[in-house]
Enzyme design. Structure first.
Site, PDB file in Angstrom:
ATOM      1  CG  ASP A  32      -0.265  -0.283   2.522  1.00 23.59           C
ATOM      2  OD1 ASP A  32       0.879   0.177   2.701  1.00 23.59           O
ATOM      3  OD2 ASP A  32      -0.860  -0.950   3.394  1.00 23.59           O
ATOM      4  CB  SER A  33       0.296   4.715   1.206  1.00 25.29           C
ATOM      5  OG  SER A  33      -0.029   4.403   2.553  1.00 25.29           O
TER       6      SER A  33
END
Length: 247
Positions: free
Chosen positions: A10-11
């Site tokens: 993810d981020s």
């Protein structure tokens, strides 16, 4: 062709190629030895990431990665009924999704090193402070994530890794071993500071080394300049089974 290492997440993975990021440090460590490919998707949970599997890791790939890190859970652990509930994935489904990812990668290449990384701990006060800095009085009144619930997802990640026989990094526990981890390792209660990135890098390098993928032991893709015969460079490259094409 150089070996490939894929960072899937993810981020926290997406941001890893930023200044002092753990992915950038990994790319530097494997410079001229392996290509580190960033496949990080900010805001994604494991449910949405499953739609990317066949695009990022096609089963007909003739040159599969030698290693892949799977680093999801921070968004899956968002609490249902809070401001980030659209990202919430029940913990049982989270474990099942990780299993699907690992099994897909192992079908692609049974010898691929697949490493599961737990979500980092959550500094709830830090998340609240960050929300207030963005939205002021309109900021959330309750944290959208808690460290306790994120720990449940971290344990599920570890359990899944053990069931599948793949290595894992317990980042949730590792970071909390350090006093003041909340501000030392997390910039906004969730994402990593420079020191937090350094922890992830160190842990990944250690797991890779144990698995026989130490950057120090991997060969350069072409001869080091010191090995090139300046008077007869063709000889050097022929010995390396490649033909030089002078410009």
């Amino acid at each position: 062709m150089r070996p490939q290492i894929v960072l899937f997440g993810d981020s926290i993975t997406q941001q890893s190629f930023g200044s002092a990021g753990w992915g950038a440090a990994l790319a530097d460590a494997y410079c001229r030895k392996a290509d580190v490919l960033l496949r990080g998707y900010g805001g994604y949970n494991t449910r949405w990431a499953l739609f990317l599997l066949h695009h990022i890791f096609p089963l007909d790939n003739s040159n599969p990665p030698v290693a892949t890190t799977i680093f999801f859970g921070a968004n899956d652990a968002a609490l249902f009924g809070r401001t980030s509930e659209r990202q919430h994935v029940p913990v049982e489904e989270y474990g099942d999704n990780l299993k699907i990812m690992v099994q897909h990668l192992k079908r692609l290449s049974p010898i691929m090193l697949v490493v599961l990384i737990t979500p980092p701990p959550v500094d709830e006060d830090g998340r609240m402070e960050y929300a207030k800095s963005l939205y002021g009085e309109k900021a959330m009144k309750l944290p959208e994530r808690t460290n306790e619930m994120t720990g449940v997802y971290a344990r599920q990640c570890i359990e899944t890794a053990k069931d599948l026989g793949v290595p894992f990094i317990d980042l949730w526990s590792k970071m909390q071993e350090t006093e003041g981890w909340q501000k030392k390792f997390l910039s906004d209660g969730l994402h990593l500071t420079e020191e937090g990135n350094a922890v992830v890098h160190k842990e990944v390098v250690e797991v890779f080394s144990v698995a026989g993928l130490s950057s120090e032991e991997m060969p350069y893709d072409f001869p080091h300049h010191s090995q090139i015969d300046a008077k007869n460079p063709e000889k050097t490259f022929q010995q390396q089974q490649c033909l030089a094409q002078p410009l």
